[in-house]
Design a protein around this motif. Structure first.
Motif, short mmCIF file in Angstrom:
data_model
loop_
_atom_site.label_atom_id
_atom_site.label_comp_id
_atom_site.label_asym_id
_atom_site.label_seq_id
_atom_site.Cartn_x
_atom_site.Cartn_y
_atom_site.Cartn_z
N SER A 214 0.84 -1.21 0.00
CA SER A 214 0.00 0.00 0.00
C SER A 214 0.87 1.25 0.00
O SER A 214 0.66 2.18 -0.76
CB SER A 214 -0.90 0.04 1.25
N HIS B 190 1.85 1.53 -4.04
CA HIS B 190 0.73 2.29 -4.57
C HIS B 190 0.79 3.76 -4.21
O HIS B 190 0.58 4.63 -5.04
CB HIS B 190 -0.59 1.68 -4.09
N ASN C 281 -1.00 -9.35 -2.72
CA ASN C 281 -0.86 -8.96 -1.31
C ASN C 281 -0.24 -10.04 -0.45
O ASN C 281 0.20 -9.76 0.67
CB ASN C 281 -2.23 -8.55 -0.75
N VAL D 204 -5.99 -2.34 -2.97
CA VAL D 204 -4.89 -1.40 -2.77
C VAL D 204 -4.81 -1.01 -1.30
O VAL D 204 -3.73 -1.01 -0.70
CB VAL D 204 -5.08 -0.14 -3.65
N ALA D 205 -5.97 -0.72 -0.73
CA ALA D 205 -5.99 -0.27 0.66
C ALA D 205 -5.72 -1.40 1.64
O ALA D 205 -5.47 -1.16 2.82
CB ALA D 205 -7.33 0.38 0.97
N GLY E 103 -3.82 3.93 -1.55
CA GLY E 103 -2.54 3.49 -1.01
C GLY E 103 -2.21 4.21 0.28
O GLY E 103 -1.82 3.60 1.28
N GLY F 281 -4.47 3.05 2.90
CA GLY F 281 -4.04 1.70 3.26
C GLY F 281 -2.87 1.73 4.23
O GLY F 281 -2.80 0.92 5.17
#
Lengths: 484, 484, 484
Positions: free
Chosen positions: A192, A196, A247, A302-303, A359, A362
């Motif tokens: 994240s 990102h 992830n 993403v988060a 991101g 996150g």
């Protein structure tokens, strides 16, 4: 033909016949030399493994290859097909989207093996970097930062500029990653923060510096057509499906990897529903917009990049996905137009809404989940394991860990913004062959296009000679011309 | 333009701006609450694994994650890219095909985690459901039933109706699966019965209730174009390639999983040849029809769903694939038109021929193979293992097992038909925003389409205004013709 | 419409309504019989495994299935989506590209299980062939040879001819593979020699025999359109991404498989940069050509097929990729046109540049790397392991091994050229339904095409009623309108 002149005229600055081959050759040769000096197989991929495994009472099937390779291949698909096809949505820049993505990722992963190697696995006694399957995953990750930046620049820069973006992007990535993961000892399995958030702000800063006040001259090409949106959905779906692998690809083996998959899977599902909901709400008749489906559905993953391996709980993941689907879709509806008008920031793919903000959030979500982690929830061993509480970090309390996680997010934003601004200024030199304002988003500039462009140019004109006559009586206005 | 009015006029009932967001939001919030109450990580994905593994003398690499995850990802691709792109074949409903598939599968898998959890893995002491990688595979499977039903309804219903179809589809699925697998103790690794037979008849029953006598008004859109058929081939091939993973994803580890892959692989290969053969035979000049290649080539795998893990023998698998390729192609040639004319049953994708009938036959094939299983062929341990002859089922003889398998198939048909009929009546309420008869198969109803529809609308008109004039002077020869 | 007559007229020889179904049915029935006689599950996929594993102190998770299946699935995707979509690049032969690839690979893999079984795993006491996951990978590999040959013939032959090409292709493959791998004891994990070199020359020899002097009559169809090139990129990328799995799928477990992945991965990255560079250099304005990007980017992996599992070193792999990207792109630029003009050799996909030459060079690269292998680099055990120096080959010195590797390459070329020439002559009989010179590269010959060909036929004609008026003046009536 007027149409012909229009095409050739303003392209003179897109001449890359010297610069593109030069960059490719010189940098590739540099890679060969640097690989020759530095890069070696690690112990699990070197032929000495045959003796090593006997000494260590291992079998071939204990080779870490078997426990990382399926995840690696999923990540690899995300980088090349996922990012590549996601960027084919423009009606006349699909070759550039998928093709330049292919080019810069192929360069980026080589440079990443070196940069990450120097920072993370340089053996100081031998001066060599050992690579194995995990290095390949990390190299792909490292490229992702630059590919995200490409999203913001899509259609407005030359392939040579993209190579420069990648060179600096990978370099900055390796440094900020080293600071965040090694110096601050943050956890960020799915990136994240390091991927990102950094990649998003890096691209946005470059795009801001390269602002084109007359980009509206390319407006005719700044949109999708029916089939280009379908090609983009190939990218979206492969990203969406394989994000659990993204992830979890480099988390600790065992429960961490398992949990990261589950959390990402359900966060993604939740994002889809809220993206559809907001998209439908925003239109008079409740129609859904492909831009939102292609992008905002991914925001949940993403988060979850930082928190996926933590005990965020399944419903916690659902909540993250729920909020991100909403935030990201709102971003496409309101923030991107606002940024363009007010901040003079042109963001072709909306990476602000899919990468930068999710991101960043996150990173902070990860900080909160880390700060609230307890032995009760994780077990004693589990807490040590999950947060890698070893050596000098053994006694760092969880609140402090949360603080460092938050600090890490800020580092990634800073690297993105400052690095991007500098790279943007470098790219302003008039030597890179970027297209004129009225030839952005046009593959014509850098690609040999098929001669018969039956699909998007007026087909009647081109189909065959006796067709052209009929074109004229279709609209009334043709009359005046007929008479002329 | 008249064409414009024609488009806006009859759409008034496709207004989903309230209902679609409402359904997405409310159901997603319900999911969050129910996940909060019920869903927890299982022991292999919980951080306590760090202590559990030590206690049980396991290593991280014994985590079942590593032995299920590659199959999971293949199944995941089938659900989202396979089913999604298979349904893009219509010339003007490709967004709906891939997009609504995305929406309802994302909702369905969440609801499936709950429904299957309550029936299969609810811990009665804690009141919690534990989920791990196998739960995710099962959730994807559970969605497949509703996605099959979507195939029968494609283009004729609103996204809100599809959400309802999925809500009830997943619910019915969980119940019939519980009856078939738990109460009747049937084996159905690849879901011939519980997924395909159920899903097929469920969709057919809904479609039968929703019969549209004036559907011919949408005839202009009820077909493919060259590139839409190519997009559909993406779906077909990913389904075809990964079906060995589908049929083996949740079998017992070891020989069962290995054998299910082999059997499915060769049954599929055999289906392709007979589908091509019958398709070619059915046309005057021996031309092949894309509809058959996209669908009937898959029928062999559907029919192997139950028997794939049994000792059906390689040539047995070839025979199943051989027959199914023939039966399914004949279905597309004769049965679908017959059903539409005689039974008033409109089946957009022909799920009757790809899922309902092959699924039903697969159930009976499984029953026969089970009934004829012997210790000689399976070995003593192998028979126990393959048919899970444990506890109160230890002494069930194989003939009885075959009878139960056949009974299970009938249960799935009954659930499909009755459940589908009820859901169909629910969907007849005039509140769901379904399209009028002359606007079926049209993405215009629910999707923001790109403004320039260069591909299928008359491109000359829409390209841009000043183009039309230029069109005329593009070649000199136009002049002479103007004058003639 | 004249266009209609033009389409039906010269097609009379493409009648395959008897021959195609006959070939499919007869050969498929033959497969069933031969499978019934010969093919059985191997010990890891037979139900007796339940007892075998206990006896041998194994667990289900030791089943080789888990260590081969992810690679198998990647290879499977390459064969069906990779090769299939790579061949969709022609504007009007995309169905044939992906569809016939599907047909012949499905037949070929069955025949390959038998042919390779007879040569490699026939148990002489029982007369049975045992198959498991590794057999499936090898069967897919074996098909690849014929699919490569298809690339040279694309658009110029009938599906019946392709079946014949596959029947002989698989047969020849099994024989040359037996000679090269078993008799000469060469190593060729990724098949530079046995797959690419053989397949390439096999296809070229057939194409040479089938030379069509008047092929220019189909010139209008011998090219791509914008979206067909994008479909082809799907094929390219899946080949590119999964080639590390291809080159490592059947290597020894452990370091060999691990190393083959790393070497292929970086060789591929290097090819991309040089393919872009040469492509850009070859055009006046530095524009890149999609043909090169779709093909030459893959050449590095073809040339690594033999050496990937050796200790070629990472920079060695980079150099191989570097050179192959250049050689292959030059091939597309200069050699293919030269072959067509001078040698009367028509090579639709340029398999000469992507498979034949890189495969041959890959064989020789492998020979050199083998000849220079030392115990110092590999370790004693590693050398034995990597080159399978066991039994009567235990004392073969590395120089000799290199010589045999080179000899193996020559064997594969000889088999390709001679076998291809013979098959080419068989295909010259006027019974196969191949298209006339002016109907090559046209799906119309063998596929039912959607009636509304809105994309490539004049769209104005077909869209809706009030349009047709204009359409009408296209033919005879056009005169009256022009005059109005």
């Amino acid at each position: 033909m007027g149409n012909c002149c229009e095409r050739l005229g303003p392209q003179k600055n897109t001449y890359v016949r010297v610069s593109l081959p030069a960059v490719c050759f010189v940098w590739q040769i540099a890679m060969i030399i640097l690989f020759g000096v530095f890069i070696r197989y690690d112990k699990e991929s070197d032929a000495h493994w045959a003796e090593y495994k006997v000494k260590n009472n291992l079998t071939d099937k204990d080779n870490d290859f078997y426990f990382r390779y399926p995840s690696f291949q999923d990540v690899h698909v995300m980088i090349f097909v996922g990012f590549g096809f996601l960027m084919t949505f423009l009606k006349r820049y699909s070759y550039g989207g998928v093709g330049f993505n292919f080019l810069i990722a192929s360069f980026g992963l080589q440079w990443a093996l070196l940069m990450q190697g120097w920072f993370h696995s340089l053996d100081l006694t031998t001066g060599k970097i050992s690579i194995g399957i995990e290095s390949l995953i990390n190299a792909d990750f490292c490229c992702a930062g630059s590919l995200i930046a490409f999203g913001a620049l899509l259609g407005k820069v030359s392939p040579v500029q993209l190579m420069v973006v990648t060179l600096f992007g990978v370099t900055l990535f390796a440094v900020e990653e080293y600071i965040i993961l090694d110096l601050l000892h943050c956890r960020d399995a799915g990136g994240s923060m390091v991927i990102h958030c950094f990649g998003g702000y890096y691209g946005l800063a470059i795009s801001w510096v390269l602002y084109r006040p007359n980009l509206h001259q390319s407006k005719r090409l700044h949109g999708s057509i029916y089939h280009s949106d379908l090609f983009a959905m190939i990218g979206t779906l492969f990203l969406w499906m394989f994000w659990p692998s993204f992830n979890s690809a480099i988390t600790d083996h065992g429960d961490g990897q398992h949990r990261a998959v589950i959390n990402t899977y359900i966060a993604l599902a939740s994002s889809v529903l809220t993206a559809f909901a907001i998209s439908s709400m925003s239109q008079k008749r409740g129609k859904v917009d492909m831009v939102h489906i292609q992008n905002a559905t991914l925001a949940g993953a993403v988060a979850m990049g930082t928190a996926a391996e933590f005990m965020i709980t399944p419903y916690g993941s659902l909540i993250v996905g729920f909020c991100m689907g909403i935030i990201s879709t709102f971003g496409y509806l309101f923030v991107t137009p606002f940024l363009e008008k007010t901040l003079k920031l042109q963001d072709t793919c909306g990476v602000h809404n899919l990468h930068a903000v999710p991101g960043m959030l996150g990173g902070f979500i990860g900080a909160i989940v880390a700060a609230t982690a307890t032995e009760e929830v994780y077990s004693k061993e589990g807490l040590i394991n999950t947060f890698d509480k070893e050596g000098k970090y053994a006694n760092r309390d969880m609140g402090t860990q949360g603080g460092f996680q938050a600090a890490g997010t800020c580092v990634s934003i800073a690297f993105g913004l400052i690095g991007g601004a500098i790279v943007g200024f470098i790219l302003k030199f008039p030597i890179w062959g970027d297209p004129a304002d009225d030839h952005c988003f046009d593959d014509e500039a850098y690609w040999e296009l098929p001669e018969e462009e039956e699909e998007t140019l007026p087909p009647v004109l081109e189909y065959n000679n006796h067709m052209i006559h009929k074109g004229q009586d279709i609209t009334e206005s043709s009359f005046s011309v007929d008479q002329s």
